[in-house]
Scaffold this motif. Sequence first.
Motif, short mmCIF file in Angstrom:
data_model
loop_
_atom_site.label_atom_id
_atom_site.label_comp_id
_atom_site.label_asym_id
_atom_site.label_seq_id
_atom_site.Cartn_x
_atom_site.Cartn_y
_atom_site.Cartn_z
N ARG A 99 0.88 -1.20 -0.15
CA ARG A 99 0.14 0.17 -0.18
C ARG A 99 1.07 1.30 0.06
NH1 ARG A 99 -3.20 -3.09 3.56
NH2 ARG A 99 -1.95 -1.98 5.54
N THR A 100 2.01 1.16 0.64
CA THR A 100 2.81 2.46 0.92
C THR A 100 3.57 2.78 -0.67
OG1 THR A 100 3.18 1.97 3.18
CG2 THR A 100 4.72 3.32 2.27
N VAL A 101 4.21 1.45 -0.96
CA VAL A 101 4.70 1.59 -2.36
C VAL A 101 3.75 2.14 -3.44
CG1 VAL A 101 6.23 0.22 -3.99
CG2 VAL A 101 6.52 0.00 -1.88
N LYS A 102 2.63 1.43 -3.36
CA LYS A 102 1.51 2.09 -4.35
C LYS A 102 1.10 3.32 -4.53
CE LYS A 102 -2.76 0.73 -6.70
NZ LYS A 102 -2.64 1.83 -7.58
N ARG A 103 1.08 3.87 -3.20
CA ARG A 103 0.74 5.40 -2.93
C ARG A 103 1.80 6.19 -3.29
NH1 ARG A 103 0.48 5.56 2.49
NH2 ARG A 103 -1.46 4.14 2.49
N GLU A 104 3.10 5.91 -3.20
CA GLU A 104 4.33 6.66 -3.57
C GLU A 104 4.42 6.69 -5.05
OE1 GLU A 104 9.04 6.63 -2.82
OE2 GLU A 104 7.80 4.73 -2.15
N MET A 105 4.06 5.54 -5.74
CA MET A 105 3.94 5.58 -7.18
C MET A 105 2.78 6.37 -7.76
SD MET A 105 3.40 2.25 -9.42
CE MET A 105 1.79 2.05 -9.25
N ASP A 106 1.66 5.99 -7.41
CA ASP A 106 0.62 6.88 -7.80
C ASP A 106 0.54 8.18 -7.46
OD1 ASP A 106 -0.64 4.40 -8.48
OD2 ASP A 106 -1.65 4.34 -6.93
N MET A 107 1.27 8.76 -6.24
CA MET A 107 1.39 10.19 -6.09
C MET A 107 2.48 10.80 -7.10
SD MET A 107 -0.87 10.68 -4.10
CE MET A 107 -0.66 12.23 -3.67
N HIS A 108 3.31 10.23 -7.66
CA HIS A 108 4.40 10.76 -8.54
C HIS A 108 3.76 11.29 -9.69
CE1 HIS A 108 7.66 11.15 -11.28
NE2 HIS A 108 8.51 10.78 -10.29
N GLU A 109 4.17 12.62 -9.94
CA GLU A 109 3.31 13.54 -11.01
C GLU A 109 3.16 12.95 -12.30
OE1 GLU A 109 0.98 16.23 -12.79
OE2 GLU A 109 1.57 16.10 -10.47
N THR A 110 4.49 12.34 -12.87
CA THR A 110 4.09 11.66 -14.26
C THR A 110 3.46 10.47 -14.13
OG1 THR A 110 6.14 10.65 -14.08
CG2 THR A 110 6.26 12.69 -15.32
N VAL A 111 3.24 9.71 -13.14
CA VAL A 111 2.55 8.31 -13.27
C VAL A 111 0.89 9.15 -12.94
CG1 VAL A 111 1.91 6.44 -11.76
CG2 VAL A 111 4.31 6.91 -12.06
N ALA A 112 0.81 9.99 -12.20
CA ALA A 112 -0.60 10.50 -11.83
C ALA A 112 -1.22 11.22 -13.35
CB ALA A 112 -0.57 11.53 -10.84
N ALA A 113 -0.26 11.89 -13.89
CA ALA A 113 -0.80 12.57 -15.35
C ALA A 113 -0.96 11.31 -16.14
CB ALA A 113 0.44 13.37 -15.57
N TYR A 114 -0.26 10.28 -16.26
CA TYR A 114 -0.60 9.18 -17.14
C TYR A 114 -1.83 8.41 -16.67
CZ TYR A 114 -0.38 4.48 -19.23
OH TYR A 114 -0.73 3.37 -19.84
N ARG A 115 -1.99 8.33 -15.60
CA ARG A 115 -3.36 7.50 -15.14
C ARG A 115 -4.50 8.61 -15.61
NH1 ARG A 115 -2.37 3.95 -10.64
NH2 ARG A 115 -0.78 2.43 -11.56
N ARG A 116 -4.32 9.93 -15.43
CA ARG A 116 -5.58 10.76 -15.77
C ARG A 116 -5.80 10.62 -17.11
NH1 ARG A 116 -3.01 13.92 -11.77
NH2 ARG A 116 -2.03 15.29 -13.79
N ALA A 117 -4.65 10.51 -17.99
CA ALA A 117 -4.83 10.59 -19.53
C ALA A 117 -5.35 9.28 -20.06
CB ALA A 117 -3.20 10.84 -20.24
N GLU A 118 -4.99 8.19 -19.27
CA GLU A 118 -5.55 6.92 -19.35
C GLU A 118 -7.00 6.73 -19.36
OE1 GLU A 118 -3.71 2.58 -18.74
OE2 GLU A 118 -4.23 3.74 -16.87
N ARG A 119 -7.51 7.20 -18.01
CA ARG A 119 -9.04 7.50 -17.89
C ARG A 119 -9.57 8.25 -18.72
NH1 ARG A 119 -7.19 7.52 -12.71
NH2 ARG A 119 -7.40 9.62 -12.44
#
Length: 152
Positions: free
Chosen positions: A79-99
């Motif tokens: 959960r900690t590692v996933k949160r850290e990954m999800d909060m990284h700006e480029t990963v978050a931007a990718y997830r938003r674009a993917e959605r």
Amino acid sequence: MSAVISTPVDLLDESAQLGQIILQSEVFIEYKNARERMDNDAEAQRLITKFSEQKEKYDEVQRFGKYHPDYKTISKEIRTVKREMDMHETVAAYRRAERALEELLNEVCGEVAGIVSPTIKLPGNNPYFENDSSGSCGSGGGCGSGGSCGCS
């Protein structure tokens, strides 16, 4: 795109044209750019790799569930590692674009299905696929809703 499709080949041609339109859309271009930024971001790749490694450990622990001696530790770490990954700006931007791309594709599928028949059953948990007429599976949760959808 033409209004009358007379053969399966015409249908395939029209589908290819629709695909090209989507590939040229602003939503797809943003998705592609976000993916490229994420792929070229060393920190994002480090976090993704760290998450993948942790997920392997988690999957192993899940085989035994709460009876595994490291269950709580591994569960908390992932959960900690996933949160850290999800909060990284480029990963978050990718997830938003993917959605956003997924929403566009779902909307296109819903439009095509609606043209074919308003009673075609589509996933009920997506607002793009909800059907306003009562009694259809698309109006609220699908056939797993305890019979309230009207399906038999």
